[in-house]
Design an enzyme around this catalytic site. Structure first.
Site, PDB file in Angstrom:
ATOM      1  N   ASP A  38       0.839  -1.202   0.000  1.00 15.00           N
ATOM      2  CA  ASP A  38       0.000   0.000   0.000  1.00 15.00           C
ATOM      3  C   ASP A  38       0.878   1.259   0.000  1.00 15.00           C
ATOM      4  O   ASP A  38       2.005   1.235   0.487  1.00 15.00           O
ATOM      5  CB  ASP A  38      -0.911  -0.027   1.237  1.00 15.00           C
ATOM      6  CG  ASP A  38      -2.097   0.912   1.104  1.00 15.00           C
ATOM      7  OD1 ASP A  38      -2.346   1.435  -0.004  1.00 15.00           O
ATOM      8  OD2 ASP A  38      -2.784   1.134   2.120  1.00 15.00           O
ATOM      9  N   ASN A  86     -11.029  -2.369  -5.575  1.00 11.42           N
ATOM     10  CA  ASN A  86     -10.205  -1.431  -6.341  1.00 11.42           C
ATOM     11  C   ASN A  86     -10.799  -1.071  -7.710  1.00 11.42           C
ATOM     12  O   ASN A  86     -10.350  -0.120  -8.359  1.00 11.42           O
ATOM     13  CB  ASN A  86      -8.774  -1.968  -6.512  1.00 11.42           C
ATOM     14  CG  ASN A  86      -7.939  -1.881  -5.234  1.00 11.42           C
ATOM     15  OD1 ASN A  86      -7.098  -2.739  -4.968  1.00 11.42           O
ATOM     16  ND2 ASN A  86      -8.165  -0.845  -4.422  1.00 11.42           N
TER      17      ASN A  86
HETATM   18  C1  IPE Z   1      -5.623  -2.636  -0.242  1.00 15.18           C
HETATM   19  O1  IPE Z   1      -5.213  -1.323  -0.411  1.00 15.18           O
HETATM   20  C2  IPE Z   1      -5.577  -3.340  -1.555  1.00 15.18           C
HETATM   21  C3  IPE Z   1      -4.247  -3.527  -2.118  1.00 15.18           C
HETATM   22  C4  IPE Z   1      -3.115  -3.196  -1.579  1.00 15.18           C
HETATM   23  C5  IPE Z   1      -4.238  -4.161  -3.396  1.00 15.18           C
HETATM   24  P1  IPE Z   1      -6.275  -0.137  -0.606  1.00 15.18           P
HETATM   25  O2  IPE Z   1      -5.468   1.091  -0.744  1.00 15.18           O
HETATM   26  O3  IPE Z   1      -7.194  -0.463  -1.711  1.00 15.18           O
HETATM   27  O4  IPE Z   1      -7.071  -0.187   0.771  1.00 15.18           O
HETATM   28  P2  IPE Z   1      -7.947   0.914   1.483  1.00 15.18           P
HETATM   29  O5  IPE Z   1      -8.930   1.409   0.483  1.00 15.18           O
HETATM   30  O6  IPE Z   1      -7.032   2.003   1.938  1.00 15.18           O
HETATM   31  O7  IPE Z   1      -8.566   0.202   2.643  1.00 15.18           O
HETATM   32  C1  IPE Z   2      -1.496   0.189  -3.365  1.00 15.70           C
HETATM   33  O1  IPE Z   2      -1.245   1.556  -3.379  1.00 15.70           O
HETATM   34  C2  IPE Z   2      -1.644  -0.396  -4.738  1.00 15.70           C
HETATM   35  C3  IPE Z   2      -3.003  -0.819  -5.091  1.00 15.70           C
HETATM   36  C4  IPE Z   2      -4.055  -0.784  -4.332  1.00 15.70           C
HETATM   37  C5  IPE Z   2      -3.150  -1.341  -6.434  1.00 15.70           C
HETATM   38  P1  IPE Z   2      -2.429   2.611  -3.419  1.00 15.70           P
HETATM   39  O2  IPE Z   2      -2.745   2.917  -4.831  1.00 15.70           O
HETATM   40  O3  IPE Z   2      -3.561   2.146  -2.585  1.00 15.70           O
HETATM   41  O4  IPE Z   2      -1.737   3.870  -2.740  1.00 15.70           O
HETATM   42  P2  IPE Z   2      -2.395   4.894  -1.753  1.00 15.70           P
HETATM   43  O5  IPE Z   2      -2.930   4.104  -0.592  1.00 15.70           O
HETATM   44  O6  IPE Z   2      -3.471   5.592  -2.502  1.00 15.70           O
HETATM   45  O7  IPE Z   2      -1.274   5.790  -1.356  1.00 15.70           O
HETATM   46 MG    MG Z   3      -4.045   2.411  -0.629  1.00 15.47          MG
END
Ligand code: IPE
Ligand code: IPE
Ligand code: MG
Length: 261
Positions: A38, A86
């Protein structure tokens, strides 16, 4: 998994001041480590870049994490790459991610061959774009005979959907007379999950400071140790993996009992 200690020492090289390889007990390396990758978006935004640049940068961290895991001798490395939630992201970002999964997998197949890594997926792959789906199937087929570490990518994965699917599969077997409802126990339930046959993760790492599971492996993480680092995923290195393992080795895992460590 077997580990080449000389190779591992050479791989780790110069240590930062707070951690080095001797801080971890190589006889107690977790067998399955799972990562919620993340913070890609925030990493990019902090640099004035588009969020998608963070995903591209995150691929380098993932490649390093795979190599680190092989060197340390994990049996399984699993990573959360795309959740069932997502899809709510802007279409452009979703498209970029799906394309990135496909192109990266093709590029990294030689690494999987070289390191004897076997690929696996958690999630509903049928719903992915054709290009991504086809590359994933190719990756599965080409690494099926590998006998080293299992590398599992959770893509279009959601734990609730996974649990409902397992319940449905069991219900179908009962309906068809293959099973009696009384036969259903923990092991049988687990055998219908995407993780069938794999040990539960011993250590779950989440980058970027968030302290939640975001619908990840709700069943499998029942007794997993949880390590959160503020580091954004694109900045996560082999040293962060050592820090996580070091923290893990200092936990007292009781599984509901009273014994120490
Ligand atoms: C969790 O991260 C999913 C992945 C890392 C693929 P998100 O960024 O989607 O989670 P939330 O929305 O902050 O809970
Ligand atoms: C995790 O990074 C990757 C995926 C969920 C695909 P994020 O895209 O959630 O990054 P933040 O949380 O917005 O910084
Ligand atoms: Mg995230």
């Amino acid at each position: 998994m077997e580990r080449d200690e000389a190779k591992l020492r050479a791989y780790y090289g110069d240590a930062p001041s707070d951690i080095n390889l001797d801080d971890v007990d190589l006889t107690r390396i977790p067998s399955h480590v799972s990562i919620i990758m993340d913070g890609n978006g925030r990493w990019a935004q902090a640099r004035g870049l588009d969020r998608t640049k963070g995903h591209v940068a995150g691929v380098d961290s993932l490649r390093e994490a795979v190599t680190t895991s092989v060197r340390l001798g994990f049996d399984v490395l699993s990573v959360y790459a795309f959740s069932t939630e997502n899809w709510r992201r802007p279409q452009r970002e979703v498209d970029l991610l799906m394309h990135l999964f496909a192109t990266t997998l093709v590029k990294e197949l030689p690494l999987f061959h070289q390191e004897n890594v076997r690929l696996r997926f958690f999630g509903d792959l049928e719903a992915l774009p054709r290009e991504t789906y086809k590359v994933f199937q190719k990756g599965l087929a080409e690494t099926a005979d590998h006998t080293g570490m299992t590398f599992a990518l959770a893509v279009n994965y959601g734990s609730r959907a996974e649990i409902v699917r397992a319940a449905r599969l069991l219900a179908q077997d009962v309906e068809n007379g293959k099973l009696s409802a009384d036969d259903i126990d923990n092991d049988m339930f687990a055998s219908r999950l995407y993780t069938a046959g794999l040990p539960d993760p011993e250590l779950l790492i989440r980058s970027s400071g968030e302290k939640r599971l975001s619908n990840y492996l709700l069943w499998q993480l029942a007794y997993t140790e949880f390590y959160v680092t503020d580091t954004y995923w694109p900045d996560f290195t082999r040293w962060d993996m050592l820090r996580a393992i070091h923290a893990f080795q200092n936990r007292s895992r009781r599984f509901g009992g009273v014994v120490n460590k």
